[in-house]
Design an enzyme around this catalytic site. Structure first.
Site, PDB file in Angstrom:
ATOM      1  N   GLU A 171       0.812  -1.228   0.000  1.00  0.00           N
ATOM      2  CA  GLU A 171       0.000   0.000   0.000  1.00  0.00           C
ATOM      3  C   GLU A 171       0.844   1.277   0.000  1.00  0.00           C
ATOM      4  O   GLU A 171       0.657   2.169   0.828  1.00  0.00           O
ATOM      5  CB  GLU A 171      -0.944   0.000   1.205  1.00  0.00           C
ATOM      6  CG  GLU A 171      -1.915  -1.162   1.199  1.00  0.00           C
ATOM      7  CD  GLU A 171      -2.798  -1.199   2.452  1.00  0.00           C
ATOM      8  OE1 GLU A 171      -2.677  -0.288   3.297  1.00  0.00           O
ATOM      9  OE2 GLU A 171      -3.593  -2.142   2.575  1.00  0.00           O
TER      10      GLU A 171
ATOM     11  N   ASN B 258       1.807  -5.342  -3.003  1.00  0.00           N
ATOM     12  CA  ASN B 258       0.448  -5.677  -2.575  1.00  0.00           C
ATOM     13  C   ASN B 258      -0.344  -4.402  -2.289  1.00  0.00           C
ATOM     14  O   ASN B 258       0.138  -3.514  -1.591  1.00  0.00           O
ATOM     15  CB  ASN B 258       0.530  -6.534  -1.301  1.00  0.00           C
ATOM     16  CG  ASN B 258      -0.794  -7.135  -0.897  1.00  0.00           C
ATOM     17  OD1 ASN B 258      -1.444  -7.819  -1.687  1.00  0.00           O
ATOM     18  ND2 ASN B 258      -1.193  -6.918   0.353  1.00  0.00           N
TER      19      ASN B 258
ATOM     20  N   HIS C  14     -10.532  -6.014  -1.056  1.00  0.00           N
ATOM     21  CA  HIS C  14     -11.471  -5.659   0.004  1.00  0.00           C
ATOM     22  C   HIS C  14     -12.591  -4.869  -0.672  1.00  0.00           C
ATOM     23  O   HIS C  14     -12.425  -3.688  -0.999  1.00  0.00           O
ATOM     24  CB  HIS C  14     -10.795  -4.804   1.075  1.00  0.00           C
ATOM     25  CG  HIS C  14      -9.738  -5.526   1.845  1.00  0.00           C
ATOM     26  ND1 HIS C  14     -10.016  -6.588   2.681  1.00  0.00           N
ATOM     27  CD2 HIS C  14      -8.392  -5.344   1.917  1.00  0.00           C
ATOM     28  CE1 HIS C  14      -8.900  -7.020   3.237  1.00  0.00           C
ATOM     29  NE2 HIS C  14      -7.896  -6.295   2.778  1.00  0.00           N
TER      30      HIS C  14
ATOM     31  N   GLU D 129      -6.289 -10.708  -0.286  1.00  0.00           N
ATOM     32  CA  GLU D 129      -6.964 -10.358   0.974  1.00  0.00           C
ATOM     33  C   GLU D 129      -8.478 -10.279   0.762  1.00  0.00           C
ATOM     34  O   GLU D 129      -9.143  -9.366   1.246  1.00  0.00           O
ATOM     35  CB  GLU D 129      -6.437  -9.022   1.514  1.00  0.00           C
ATOM     36  CG  GLU D 129      -4.940  -8.996   1.770  1.00  0.00           C
ATOM     37  CD  GLU D 129      -4.446  -7.708   2.415  1.00  0.00           C
ATOM     38  OE1 GLU D 129      -5.286  -6.952   2.975  1.00  0.00           O
ATOM     39  OE2 GLU D 129      -3.231  -7.443   2.368  1.00  0.00           O
TER      40      GLU D 129
ATOM     41  N   ASP E 216     -12.275 -10.177   0.810  1.00  0.00           N
ATOM     42  CA  ASP E 216     -13.549 -10.205   1.532  1.00  0.00           C
ATOM     43  C   ASP E 216     -14.480  -9.205   0.864  1.00  0.00           C
ATOM     44  O   ASP E 216     -14.032  -8.249   0.228  1.00  0.00           O
ATOM     45  CB  ASP E 216     -13.392  -9.922   3.035  1.00  0.00           C
ATOM     46  CG  ASP E 216     -12.685  -8.616   3.361  1.00  0.00           C
ATOM     47  OD1 ASP E 216     -12.691  -7.690   2.530  1.00  0.00           O
ATOM     48  OD2 ASP E 216     -12.119  -8.511   4.464  1.00  0.00           O
TER      49      ASP E 216
END
Length: 445
Positions: free
Chosen positions: A175, A216, A256, A286, A288
């Site tokens: 990030e 990432n 996300h 990651e 969700d």
């Protein structure tokens, strides 16, 4: 008898989770309890992901979960998860809170869980070396370029060398760019500018030449997810890093996302293909998909919408591989699998229920959508709609034929029980009973 019971439960669980009314919490708890009693029959995601062409289907894990017996029974179910990612245990504040003093106990606990081989040996995706958050206070101090290089070198070398040979991949830098396409003003960036990213990748490559090295980030799936040119800036950054001699093998798409706002499958594929012009592989790291805002109680419509969105994201990974004729989107990692431990409610109280298992460890329609999509790809199916509609009625991915086949299939796809009339009868009777329970609840009888 246990084998027969577990096989039957695996067959009927997706239907029961929808047929049983939300007003029957005890029954939902019993479903969760039963699913943990028979993990071998119901655990299949990683197995079928590999058959569909992925290297793994995994989940992220944080240390407190390791002491929850019910959680661990799902985590270690044979065939369910083939990869583990530490959520916090390898971050800077956890591993070097005091400068020069390294502590790896928590990270070791997760690495050893992967190595233990309970339910099958699991790949370890290591996360993360350099991030603008999760920093100890001493790193937040303003440093000169030379001092920051020494700090980064010591941290990355110690981390990489300690876990050398155990990490399939490392999220080296995490990030670095915000939603507006602007580099975050982290202590590393303030001291070194963009060079901190190149320096980090070079150092990691020397410390562990065998690991895949990843950048990432979130909001990379589509331009619609950011307010600025984040994707183009990230692509330019990666080209610069590689031109300067940095080794970047892959890009992690965190994913996300929000239900109803997930980019179209083809759009995600297109973005992944852009990154594959620069790096060797991509992964969903990651995943969700949260309800925003969260409505309580949940409804079947909410679950099915979430299932379709999970299908869009996972399907994009599969489609990329099909387009390249090989494994380029290598795997999918959930950012934990149960709502019980989701990060969302604590960070965004109005949103939630983002995971594929609910708080009681009952699998949601998203689970069955993804599983059946893997099965379809494994069987050579090419329909874009394969596995997209959860278990919602006639268009569901768990068809009568799927149900019957599951009832006759042995655990882990092994030798089945044969077409025993006993199995058919129990499955049919259980489903009929569940339908009557739901009907009774509606009529108030």
């Amino acid at each position: 008898m246990k084998l027969l019971t577990s096989t039957i439960f695996s067959a009927i669980q997706p239907f029961l989770s929808l047929l049983l009314p939300r007003s029957f919490p005890l029954l939902l708890v019993l479903l969760a309890f039963a699913s943990t009693l028979f993990p071998l029959a119901s655990a299949q995601l990683d197995k079928y992901a590999k058959l569909a062409g992925l290297s793994y289907f995994g989940t992220a894990v944080d240390n407190p979960r390791l002491y929850n017996e019910q959680y661990m029974s799902v985590l270690q179910g044979s065939g369910e998860f083939g990869s583990l990612t530490p959520i916090n245990a390898q971050k800077w504040k956890k591993t070097e809170e005091v400068q020069g003093v390294f502590t790896f106990a928590e990270a070791d606990a997760i690495a050893n869980t992967a190595k233990a081989g309970v339910g099958g040996m699991k790949t370890l995706r290591c996360h993360t070396m350099v991030w603008y958050k999760g920093l100890p206070s001493w790193v937040e101090t303003t440093y000169s370029r030379d001092d920051m290089e020494k700090i980064l070198a010591a941290h990355i070398q110690n981390l990489a060398q300690y876990f050398k040979g155990r990490c399939y991949a490392w999220d080296v830098v995490n990030e670095a760019i915000d939603e507006n396409g602007v580099f975050r003003q982290s202590p590393m960036y303030k001291a070194m500018g963009l060079d901190f990213i190149t320096f980090s990748f070079k150092t990691a490559a020397k410390a562990d030449p065998g690991a895949k090295l990843y950048y990432n980030d979130y909001a990379l799936e589509s331009p619609s997810l950011s307010t600025g040119p984040k994707i183009s800036i990230t692509l330019a950054m990666l080209r610069t890093v590689k031109a300067q001699g940095g080794t970047v093998h892959g890009v992690g798409f965190q994913s996300h996302l929000k239900v109803g706002l997930v980019p179209a499958r083809a759009e995600i594929v297109n973005t992944m293909q852009q990154f594959l012009e620069v790096v060797d592989e991509v992964a969903i790291t990651e995943l969700d998909i949260r309800h925003s805002p969260l409505k309580v109680p949940s409804t079947r419509e909410m679950w099915n919408a979430q299932a379709r969105d999970y299908g869009e994201v996972v399907g994009a990974c599969l489609d990329v591989n099909k387009g390249y004729g090989g494994r380029k989107c290598v795997g999918v990692t959930l950012w934990d699998f149960t709502d019980k431990y989701s990060w969302v409610p604590s960070e965004i109280p109005t949103e939630g229920e983002a995971c594929m298992w609910d708080n009681n460890y009952v699998k949601k329609p998203a689970y069955w959508t993804v599983l059946n999509m893997f099965k379809a790809y494994a069987a050579g199916a090419s329909s874009r709609r394969a596995g997209m509609d959860g278990v919602d009625g006639g268009n569901g991915t768990v068809s009568e034929l799927d149900l019957e086949a599951a009832a006759h299939r042995g655990p882990e796809g092994g030798p089945g029980l044969g077409r025993e009339q006993t199995t058919k009868t129990v499955v049919a009777t259980t489903l009929a009973t569940a339908r009557r329970v739901r009907s009774t609840a509606r009529t108030g009888a």
